[in-house]
Design an enzyme around this catalytic site. Structure first.
Site, PDB file in Angstrom:
ATOM      1  CG  ASP A   1      -2.062   0.967   1.089  1.00 32.27           C
ATOM      2  OD1 ASP A   1      -3.210   0.517   0.932  1.00 32.27           O
ATOM      3  OD2 ASP A   1      -1.813   2.201   1.114  1.00 32.27           O
ATOM      4  CB  ILE A   2       0.835   4.231  -2.200  1.00 34.45           C
ATOM      5  CG1 ILE A   2       1.935   5.144  -2.722  1.00 34.45           C
ATOM      6  CG2 ILE A   2      -0.442   5.000  -1.908  1.00 34.45           C
ATOM      7  CD1 ILE A   2       1.631   5.720  -4.104  1.00 34.45           C
TER       8      ILE A   2
ATOM      9  CD  GLU B   1      -9.519   6.267   0.948  1.00 33.14           C
ATOM     10  OE1 GLU B   1      -8.405   6.029   0.468  1.00 33.14           O
ATOM     11  OE2 GLU B   1      -9.692   6.818   2.051  1.00 33.14           O
ATOM     12  CB  VAL B   2      -9.041   1.995  -4.792  1.00 35.23           C
ATOM     13  CG1 VAL B   2      -8.737   1.427  -6.170  1.00 35.23           C
ATOM     14  CG2 VAL B   2      -8.055   3.118  -4.444  1.00 35.23           C
TER      15      VAL B   2
ATOM     16  CG  HIS C   1      -8.477  -3.034  -2.352  1.00 30.31           C
ATOM     17  ND1 HIS C   1      -9.370  -2.295  -3.107  1.00 30.31           N
ATOM     18  CD2 HIS C   1      -8.327  -2.368  -1.188  1.00 30.31           C
ATOM     19  CE1 HIS C   1      -9.739  -1.224  -2.429  1.00 30.31           C
ATOM     20  NE2 HIS C   1      -9.133  -1.256  -1.249  1.00 30.31           N
TER      21      HIS C   1
ATOM     22  CG  HIS D   1      -6.814  -2.973   3.077  1.00 27.42           C
ATOM     23  ND1 HIS D   1      -6.053  -1.841   2.880  1.00 27.42           N
ATOM     24  CD2 HIS D   1      -8.032  -2.688   2.544  1.00 27.42           C
ATOM     25  CE1 HIS D   1      -6.774  -0.910   2.261  1.00 27.42           C
ATOM     26  NE2 HIS D   1      -7.978  -1.403   2.043  1.00 27.42           N
TER      27      HIS D   1
HETATM   28  P1  AMP Z   1      -9.844   1.365   0.348  1.00 33.78           P
HETATM   29  O1  AMP Z   1     -10.215   2.481   1.257  1.00 33.78           O
HETATM   30  O2  AMP Z   1     -10.116   0.006   0.969  1.00 33.78           O
HETATM   31  O3  AMP Z   1     -10.437   1.515  -1.022  1.00 33.78           O
HETATM   32  O4  AMP Z   1      -8.273   1.411   0.245  1.00 33.78           O
HETATM   33  C1  AMP Z   1      -7.579   1.822  -0.915  1.00 33.78           C
HETATM   34  C2  AMP Z   1      -6.113   1.707  -0.563  1.00 33.78           C
HETATM   35  O5  AMP Z   1      -5.366   1.837  -1.775  1.00 33.78           O
HETATM   36  C3  AMP Z   1      -5.599   2.780   0.388  1.00 33.78           C
HETATM   37  O6  AMP Z   1      -5.034   2.147   1.535  1.00 33.78           O
HETATM   38  C4  AMP Z   1      -4.551   3.527  -0.438  1.00 33.78           C
HETATM   39  O7  AMP Z   1      -3.452   3.951   0.331  1.00 33.78           O
HETATM   40  C5  AMP Z   1      -4.164   2.493  -1.470  1.00 33.78           C
HETATM   41  N1  AMP Z   1      -3.633   3.037  -2.727  1.00 33.78           N
HETATM   42  C6  AMP Z   1      -4.163   4.025  -3.484  1.00 33.78           C
HETATM   43  N2  AMP Z   1      -3.394   4.246  -4.567  1.00 33.78           N
HETATM   44  C7  AMP Z   1      -2.359   3.376  -4.498  1.00 33.78           C
HETATM   45  C8  AMP Z   1      -1.217   3.103  -5.322  1.00 33.78           C
HETATM   46  N3  AMP Z   1      -0.973   3.788  -6.452  1.00 33.78           N
HETATM   47  N4  AMP Z   1      -0.352   2.136  -4.929  1.00 33.78           N
HETATM   48  C9  AMP Z   1      -0.577   1.447  -3.783  1.00 33.78           C
HETATM   49  N5  AMP Z   1      -1.635   1.629  -2.979  1.00 33.78           N
HETATM   50  C10 AMP Z   1      -2.507   2.595  -3.310  1.00 33.78           C
END
Ligand code: AMP
Ligand code: ZN
Length: 117
Positions: free
Chosen positions: A31-32, A95-96, A100, A102
């Protein structure tokens, strides 16, 4: 079908990532913005937004994601356990919008949350 979501772009190598594992079906990368000392994500290569949109057609890849979690956690040194989280939709504070898992761990047992969870 080609998707422009950020994780599909990571899968295609258009955006760099710190890769943990990859095969034909799944990708794992750090995770970034890590919430814990070790924080990586395991994603299906097929674009599916979240568990709300997933169906039994995704059974094999979802099983693979869970089935690989322990081995990848072990490789990352999480010998004392870890937390797994899948956020879904607005209420789940996703958020994405590419499904995924975690995987969160590290030495501090009091700091294993995501956004206060
Ligand atoms: P969620 O709130 O479960 O959708 O989490 C999305 C996660 O994706 C967050 O923890 C972000 O830090 C992570 N994230 C977003 N962009 C990137 C990226 N380019 N590379 C790695 N992790 C990312
Ligand atoms: Zn995607």
């Amino acid at each position: 079908m080609k998707h422009d979501c950020i994780f599909c772009r990571i899968i295609r190598g258009e955006i760099p990532s710190r890769k943990v594992y990859e095969d034909d079906d799944i990708l794992a990368f750090h995770d970034i913005n890590p919430a814990t000392p070790v924080h990586f994500l395991i994603i299906p290569k097929v674009h599916v937004e979240n568990l709300y949109d997933a169906d039994m057609g995704h059974q094999a890849v979802l099983g693979k994601i869970l089935g690989m979690a322990g081995e990848l956690a072990r490789q990352q040194g999480l010998d004392d356990g870890f937390r797994t989280v899948i956020n879904t939709g607005r209420v789940g504070r996703q958020e994405v919008y590419h499904l995924h898992l975690h995987v969160l761990g590290g030495p501090d047992p009091l700091n294993l949350g995501l956004k206060g969870a």
